[in-house]
Scaffold this motif. Structure first.
Motif, PDB file in Angstrom:
ATOM      1  N   UNK A  78       0.834  -1.206   0.000  1.00 53.66           N
ATOM      2  CA  UNK A  78       0.000   0.000   0.000  1.00 53.66           C
ATOM      3  C   UNK A  78       0.864   1.250   0.000  1.00 53.66           C
ATOM      4  N   UNK A  79       0.322   2.307  -0.553  1.00 54.36           N
ATOM      5  CA  UNK A  79       1.036   3.573  -0.598  1.00 54.36           C
ATOM      6  C   UNK A  79       0.979   4.286   0.744  1.00 54.36           C
ATOM      7  N   UNK A  80       1.879   5.226   0.923  1.00 56.98           N
ATOM      8  CA  UNK A  80       1.898   6.053   2.128  1.00 56.98           C
ATOM      9  C   UNK A  80       1.072   7.319   1.899  1.00 56.98           C
ATOM     10  N   UNK A  81       1.246   7.907   0.697  1.00 59.70           N
ATOM     11  CA  UNK A  81       0.485   9.109   0.354  1.00 59.70           C
ATOM     12  C   UNK A  81       0.413   9.247  -1.156  1.00 59.70           C
ATOM     13  N   UNK A 111       2.025  12.418  -7.529  1.00 58.08           N
ATOM     14  CA  UNK A 111       3.173  11.948  -6.756  1.00 58.08           C
ATOM     15  C   UNK A 111       2.670  10.902  -5.777  1.00 58.08           C
ATOM     16  N   UNK A 112       3.241   9.701  -5.871  1.00 55.89           N
ATOM     17  CA  UNK A 112       2.861   8.609  -4.986  1.00 55.89           C
ATOM     18  C   UNK A 112       4.088   8.237  -4.162  1.00 55.89           C
ATOM     19  N   UNK A 113       3.902   8.145  -2.847  1.00 54.51           N
ATOM     20  CA  UNK A 113       5.013   7.784  -1.961  1.00 54.51           C
ATOM     21  C   UNK A 113       4.700   6.480  -1.254  1.00 54.51           C
ATOM     22  N   UNK A 114       5.736   5.651  -1.140  1.00 52.07           N
ATOM     23  CA  UNK A 114       5.652   4.381  -0.434  1.00 52.07           C
ATOM     24  C   UNK A 114       6.696   4.400   0.665  1.00 52.07           C
ATOM     25  N   UNK A 115       6.264   4.116   1.902  1.00 52.71           N
ATOM     26  CA  UNK A 115       7.176   4.135   3.036  1.00 52.71           C
ATOM     27  C   UNK A 115       6.532   3.374   4.192  1.00 52.71           C
ATOM     28  N   UNK A 116       7.298   2.661   5.000  1.00 56.27           N
ATOM     29  CA  UNK A 116       8.717   2.329   4.917  1.00 56.27           C
ATOM     30  C   UNK A 116       8.969   1.272   3.842  1.00 56.27           C
ATOM     31  N   UNK A 117      10.183   1.262   3.333  1.00 54.55           N
ATOM     32  CA  UNK A 117      10.544   0.368   2.241  1.00 54.55           C
ATOM     33  C   UNK A 117      11.243  -0.887   2.725  1.00 54.55           C
ATOM     34  N   UNK A 118      10.922  -1.992   2.069  1.00 50.56           N
ATOM     35  CA  UNK A 118      11.674  -3.227   2.253  1.00 50.56           C
ATOM     36  C   UNK A 118      12.633  -3.347   1.071  1.00 50.56           C
ATOM     37  N   UNK A 119      13.541  -4.306   1.134  1.00 49.47           N
ATOM     38  CA  UNK A 119      14.482  -4.519   0.023  1.00 49.47           C
ATOM     39  C   UNK A 119      13.731  -4.867  -1.261  1.00 49.47           C
ATOM     40  N   UNK A 120      12.665  -5.672  -1.153  1.00 49.51           N
ATOM     41  CA  UNK A 120      11.879  -6.055  -2.334  1.00 49.51           C
ATOM     42  C   UNK A 120      11.167  -4.848  -2.943  1.00 49.51           C
ATOM     43  N   UNK A 121      10.698  -3.934  -2.102  1.00 53.15           N
ATOM     44  CA  UNK A 121      10.003  -2.744  -2.597  1.00 53.15           C
ATOM     45  C   UNK A 121      10.950  -1.820  -3.345  1.00 53.15           C
ATOM     46  N   UNK A 122      12.203  -1.746  -2.913  1.00 51.00           N
ATOM     47  CA  UNK A 122      13.184  -0.894  -3.585  1.00 51.00           C
ATOM     48  C   UNK A 122      13.456  -1.377  -5.002  1.00 51.00           C
TER      49      UNK A 122
END
Length: 147
Positions: A78-81, A111-122
């Motif tokens: 899921x996105x953060x914002x 602008x879509x932000x995803x946080x916190x990131x895992x290694x797979x998400x990066x």
């Protein structure tokens, strides 16, 4: 002879220049263009432009909870914002939809932000945006944006 020459002049340009651009991402008469994908610390930010070509104005209703980042393993995050124009929706606000009025042929930034990131998400290669169909109210469709 004249017909043969006319046929060549008519069909050759179509064969040479009539190639369809497969990199253009158009879903439900909205074009999605990736501007950037940046990892900054613990946040992935994806910037897009959306353009409505067919309807003026057009209601764009983004389903915030269904729009996700798809990692390399096929898992959704899921996105953060999400910010569209000057409208900002944070996931923590528990607002289901972001509503925006698109004007024909006027690009709008998302602008879509995803946080916190895992290694797979990066290492994610795709994002899915889910929005309401122009043709059928209440029906939601998805646009997949590859990076």
């Amino acid at each position: 002879m004249a017909l043969a020459l006319l046929g060549i002049l008519f069909f050759v340009p179509r064969l040479v220049f009539g190639q369809e651009d497969t990199t253009v991402n158009i879903v439900d008469d909205i074009q999605f263009d990736l501007k950037s994908k940046v990892v900054n610390g613990d946040t992935l930010q994806v910037d897009l432009f959306v353009i409505s070509y067919e309807k003026d104005p057009r209601d764009f209703r983004l389903n915030v909870f269904a729009s996700t980042l798809v990692d390399g393993e096929g898992k959704s995050h899921m996105l953060h914002s999400v910010k569209m124009g000057r409208v900002l929706v944070l996931l923590s606000q528990r607002q289901n939809y972001l509503n925006y009025l698109l004007k024909q042929d006027v690009p709008v930034g998302i602008t879509v932000k995803f946080s916190p990131l895992s290694a797979a998400m990066k290492k994610a290669k795709e994002m899915k945006l889910v929005f309401e169909s122009l043709e059928e109210e209440g029906k939601f469709i998805e646009a997949r944006i590859r990076f």
